[in-house]
Design a protein around this motif. Structure first.
Motif, PDB file in Angstrom:
ATOM      1  N   GLN A   1       0.409  -1.209  -0.152  1.00 53.42           N
ATOM      2  CA  GLN A   1       0.357  -0.182  -0.254  1.00 53.42           C
ATOM      3  C   GLN A   1       0.992   1.472   0.058  1.00 53.42           C
ATOM      4  OE1 GLN A   1      -3.231  -0.686  -0.196  1.00 53.42           O
ATOM      5  NE2 GLN A   1      -4.175   1.696   0.109  1.00 53.42           N
ATOM      6  N   VAL A   2       0.102   1.732  -0.367  1.00 50.82           N
ATOM      7  CA  VAL A   2       1.650   3.262  -0.591  1.00 50.82           C
ATOM      8  C   VAL A   2       0.332   4.697  -1.097  1.00 50.82           C
ATOM      9  CG1 VAL A   2       2.429   4.875  -2.991  1.00 50.82           C
ATOM     10  CG2 VAL A   2       3.204   2.779  -2.700  1.00 50.82           C
ATOM     11  N   GLN A   3       0.746   5.467   0.383  1.00 53.16           N
ATOM     12  CA  GLN A   3       0.059   6.866   0.606  1.00 53.16           C
ATOM     13  C   GLN A   3       0.443   7.770  -0.086  1.00 53.16           C
ATOM     14  OE1 GLN A   3      -0.500   6.478   4.891  1.00 53.16           O
ATOM     15  NE2 GLN A   3      -2.911   5.687   4.490  1.00 53.16           N
ATOM     16  N   LEU A   4      -0.520   8.909  -0.748  1.00 53.36           N
ATOM     17  CA  LEU A   4       0.388   9.594  -1.396  1.00 53.36           C
ATOM     18  C   LEU A   4      -0.249  11.172  -1.371  1.00 53.36           C
ATOM     19  CD1 LEU A   4      -0.008   8.787  -5.318  1.00 53.36           C
ATOM     20  CD2 LEU A   4       1.917   8.344  -3.300  1.00 53.36           C
ATOM     21  N   VAL A   5       0.484  11.747  -0.682  1.00 55.30           N
ATOM     22  CA  VAL A   5       0.200  13.393  -0.355  1.00 55.30           C
ATOM     23  C   VAL A   5       0.649  14.211  -0.565  1.00 55.30           C
ATOM     24  CG1 VAL A   5      -0.318  14.648   2.357  1.00 55.30           C
ATOM     25  CG2 VAL A   5      -0.319  12.505   1.971  1.00 55.30           C
ATOM     26  N   GLU A   6      -0.396  15.365  -1.221  1.00 52.95           N
ATOM     27  CA  GLU A   6       0.212  16.635  -2.049  1.00 52.95           C
ATOM     28  C   GLU A   6       0.581  17.276  -1.504  1.00 52.95           C
ATOM     29  OE1 GLU A   6      -2.623  14.306  -5.095  1.00 52.95           O
ATOM     30  OE2 GLU A   6      -2.529  14.443  -3.078  1.00 52.95           O
ATOM     31  N   SER A   7       1.486  18.313  -1.759  1.00 58.28           N
ATOM     32  CA  SER A   7       1.122  19.672  -1.245  1.00 58.28           C
ATOM     33  C   SER A   7       1.869  20.915  -2.159  1.00 58.28           C
ATOM     34  CB  SER A   7       1.947  20.178   0.195  1.00 58.28           C
ATOM     35  OG  SER A   7       3.612  19.251  -0.137  1.00 58.28           O
ATOM     36  N   GLY A   8       1.654  22.027  -1.713  1.00 58.11           N
ATOM     37  CA  GLY A   8       2.150  23.661  -2.712  1.00 58.11           C
ATOM     38  C   GLY A   8       1.852  23.593  -3.516  1.00 58.11           C
ATOM     39  N   GLY A   9       0.178  22.908  -3.636  1.00 56.63           N
ATOM     40  CA  GLY A   9      -0.589  24.367  -4.049  1.00 56.63           C
ATOM     41  C   GLY A   9      -1.378  25.433  -3.429  1.00 56.63           C
ATOM     42  N   GLY A  10      -1.691  26.768  -3.878  1.00 61.73           N
ATOM     43  CA  GLY A  10      -2.235  27.888  -3.913  1.00 61.73           C
ATOM     44  C   GLY A  10      -3.536  29.288  -5.034  1.00 61.73           C
ATOM     45  N   LEU A  11      -2.423  30.193  -4.632  1.00 63.16           N
ATOM     46  CA  LEU A  11      -3.270  30.862  -5.320  1.00 63.16           C
ATOM     47  C   LEU A  11      -1.928  32.232  -5.709  1.00 63.16           C
ATOM     48  CD1 LEU A  11      -5.627  33.066  -6.746  1.00 63.16           C
ATOM     49  CD2 LEU A  11      -5.559  34.264  -4.374  1.00 63.16           C
ATOM     50  N   VAL A  12      -2.498  31.996  -7.338  1.00 57.29           N
ATOM     51  CA  VAL A  12      -0.673  32.886  -7.481  1.00 57.29           C
ATOM     52  C   VAL A  12      -1.733  33.201  -8.568  1.00 57.29           C
ATOM     53  CG1 VAL A  12      -1.031  30.761  -9.551  1.00 57.29           C
ATOM     54  CG2 VAL A  12       1.275  32.447  -8.668  1.00 57.29           C
ATOM     55  N   GLN A  13      -0.622  34.566  -9.063  1.00 57.70           N
ATOM     56  CA  GLN A  13      -1.223  35.398 -10.635  1.00 57.70           C
ATOM     57  C   GLN A  13      -0.707  35.212 -11.328  1.00 57.70           C
ATOM     58  OE1 GLN A  13       0.073  39.343  -9.564  1.00 57.70           O
ATOM     59  NE2 GLN A  13      -1.651  40.073  -9.040  1.00 57.70           N
ATOM     60  N   ALA A  14      -1.611  35.107 -12.479  1.00 50.76           N
ATOM     61  CA  ALA A  14      -1.106  34.591 -14.612  1.00 50.76           C
ATOM     62  C   ALA A  14      -0.051  35.229 -14.341  1.00 50.76           C
ATOM     63  CB  ALA A  14      -1.884  35.164 -15.233  1.00 50.76           C
ATOM     64  N   GLY A  15       1.370  34.376 -14.960  1.00 52.04           N
ATOM     65  CA  GLY A  15       1.812  33.980 -15.331  1.00 52.04           C
ATOM     66  C   GLY A  15       3.084  33.605 -14.272  1.00 52.04           C
ATOM     67  N   GLY A  16       2.429  33.841 -13.165  1.00 54.72           N
ATOM     68  CA  GLY A  16       3.890  33.426 -11.856  1.00 54.72           C
ATOM     69  C   GLY A  16       3.520  31.576 -11.377  1.00 54.72           C
ATOM     70  N   SER A  17       4.700  31.608 -10.943  1.00 58.79           N
ATOM     71  CA  SER A  17       5.000  30.254 -10.756  1.00 58.79           C
ATOM     72  C   SER A  17       4.542  29.219  -9.493  1.00 58.79           C
ATOM     73  CB  SER A  17       6.760  29.905 -11.096  1.00 58.79           C
ATOM     74  OG  SER A  17       6.919  30.212 -12.083  1.00 58.79           O
ATOM     75  N   LEU A  18       4.319  27.859  -9.206  1.00 58.93           N
ATOM     76  CA  LEU A  18       4.117  27.199  -8.271  1.00 58.93           C
ATOM     77  C   LEU A  18       5.133  26.014  -8.418  1.00 58.93           C
ATOM     78  CD1 LEU A  18      -0.031  27.510  -7.633  1.00 58.93           C
ATOM     79  CD2 LEU A  18       2.159  28.146  -6.279  1.00 58.93           C
ATOM     80  N   ARG A  19       5.498  25.569  -7.193  1.00 58.67           N
ATOM     81  CA  ARG A  19       5.937  24.135  -7.281  1.00 58.67           C
ATOM     82  C   ARG A  19       5.196  23.257  -6.623  1.00 58.67           C
ATOM     83  NH1 ARG A  19      11.803  21.435  -5.089  1.00 58.67           N
ATOM     84  NH2 ARG A  19      10.481  21.481  -2.687  1.00 58.67           N
ATOM     85  N   LEU A  20       4.756  22.506  -7.164  1.00 63.26           N
ATOM     86  CA  LEU A  20       3.270  20.847  -5.872  1.00 63.26           C
ATOM     87  C   LEU A  20       4.782  19.855  -5.066  1.00 63.26           C
ATOM     88  CD1 LEU A  20       0.739  20.734  -8.159  1.00 63.26           C
ATOM     89  CD2 LEU A  20       0.921  22.902  -6.390  1.00 63.26           C
ATOM     90  N   SER A  21       4.239  19.412  -4.704  1.00 59.44           N
ATOM     91  CA  SER A  21       5.791  18.260  -4.289  1.00 59.44           C
ATOM     92  C   SER A  21       4.769  17.147  -3.807  1.00 59.44           C
ATOM     93  CB  SER A  21       6.142  18.553  -2.603  1.00 59.44           C
ATOM     94  OG  SER A  21       7.228  19.279  -2.966  1.00 59.44           O
ATOM     95  N   CYS A  22       4.616  15.880  -4.072  1.00 58.17           N
ATOM     96  CA  CYS A  22       4.050  14.623  -3.455  1.00 58.17           C
ATOM     97  C   CYS A  22       5.187  13.484  -3.137  1.00 58.17           C
ATOM     98  CB  CYS A  22       3.388  13.619  -4.800  1.00 58.17           C
ATOM     99  SG  CYS A  22       2.655  12.625  -4.358  1.00 58.17           S
ATOM    100  N   VAL A  23       4.456  13.321  -1.669  1.00 61.61           N
ATOM    101  CA  VAL A  23       5.861  12.392  -1.275  1.00 61.61           C
ATOM    102  C   VAL A  23       4.746  11.030  -0.798  1.00 61.61           C
ATOM    103  CG1 VAL A  23       6.150  11.645   1.622  1.00 61.61           C
ATOM    104  CG2 VAL A  23       6.112  14.793   0.653  1.00 61.61           C
ATOM    105  N   ALA A  24       5.432  10.196  -0.704  1.00 65.64           N
ATOM    106  CA  ALA A  24       4.813   8.977  -1.114  1.00 65.64           C
ATOM    107  C   ALA A  24       5.447   8.317   0.295  1.00 65.64           C
ATOM    108  CB  ALA A  24       5.356   7.896  -2.167  1.00 65.64           C
ATOM    109  N   SER A  25       4.581   7.085   1.081  1.00 64.86           N
ATOM    110  CA  SER A  25       4.647   6.564   2.214  1.00 64.86           C
ATOM    111  C   SER A  25       5.672   5.282   1.268  1.00 64.86           C
ATOM    112  CB  SER A  25       3.752   5.626   3.021  1.00 64.86           C
ATOM    113  OG  SER A  25       2.538   5.508   2.226  1.00 64.86           O
ATOM    114  N   GLY A  26       6.245   4.418   2.275  1.00 59.32           N
ATOM    115  CA  GLY A  26       6.990   2.681   1.933  1.00 59.32           C
ATOM    116  C   GLY A  26       8.305   3.542   1.548  1.00 59.32           C
ATOM    117  N   ASN A  27       9.121   2.007   0.991  1.00 62.45           N
ATOM    118  CA  ASN A  27      10.394   1.829   1.335  1.00 62.45           C
ATOM    119  C   ASN A  27      10.394   1.775  -0.748  1.00 62.45           C
ATOM    120  OD1 ASN A  27       9.241  -1.006   1.529  1.00 62.45           O
ATOM    121  ND2 ASN A  27      10.556  -0.954   2.816  1.00 62.45           N
TER     122      ASN A  27
END
Length: 124
Positions: A1-27
């Motif tokens: 079983q793998v659990q995935l948790v995303e983060s990094g979203g939000g509000l940004v103006q057009a032309g801007g940048s964001l970086r999303l992350s997704c951390v997975a459980s397990g080895n």
């Protein structure tokens, strides 16, 4: 079983940048290919980007090619989605997914595990 948790979203103006992350459980993260998908308001979920076990192999939807970059750090069990030159039409809930296949690509049925998603809102 793998659990995935995303983060990094939000509000940004057009032309801007964001970086999303997704951390997975397990080895065994390094043995999963990873994908990013999004669901825009009133639309079905769609493919955004994918990366194989090999971090050098990536694949993008035409709508984001040249603006988004997917990468992974197997030591941190994390996959990233760097989004630049954002447009209002990029507004969506972004989810990551994991597949046991070497390369799952754009086919949602090939993914075995899904995260809950993170909201990205791009204002004009």
């Amino acid at each position: 079983q793998v659990q995935l948790v995303e983060s990094g979203g939000g509000l940004v103006q057009a032309g801007g940048s964001l970086r999303l992350s997704c951390v997975a459980s397990g080895n065994t993260f390094s043995r999963y290919s990873m994908g990013w998908f999004r669901q825009r308001p009133g639309k079905e979920r769609e493919f955004v980007a994918a990366i194989t076990w090999n971090p050098d192999n990536t694949y993008y939807a035409d709508s984001v090619k040249g603006r988004f970059t997917v990468s992974r750090d197997n030591a941190k069990n994390t996959v990233y989605l760097r989004m630049a030159s954002l447009k209002p039409e990029d507004t969506a809930i972004y989810s990551c997914a994991a597949s046991r296949l070497y390369f799952a690509g754009k086919f949602q049925n090939d993914y075995d595990y899904w995260g809950q998603g993170t909201q990205v809102t791009v204002s004009s």
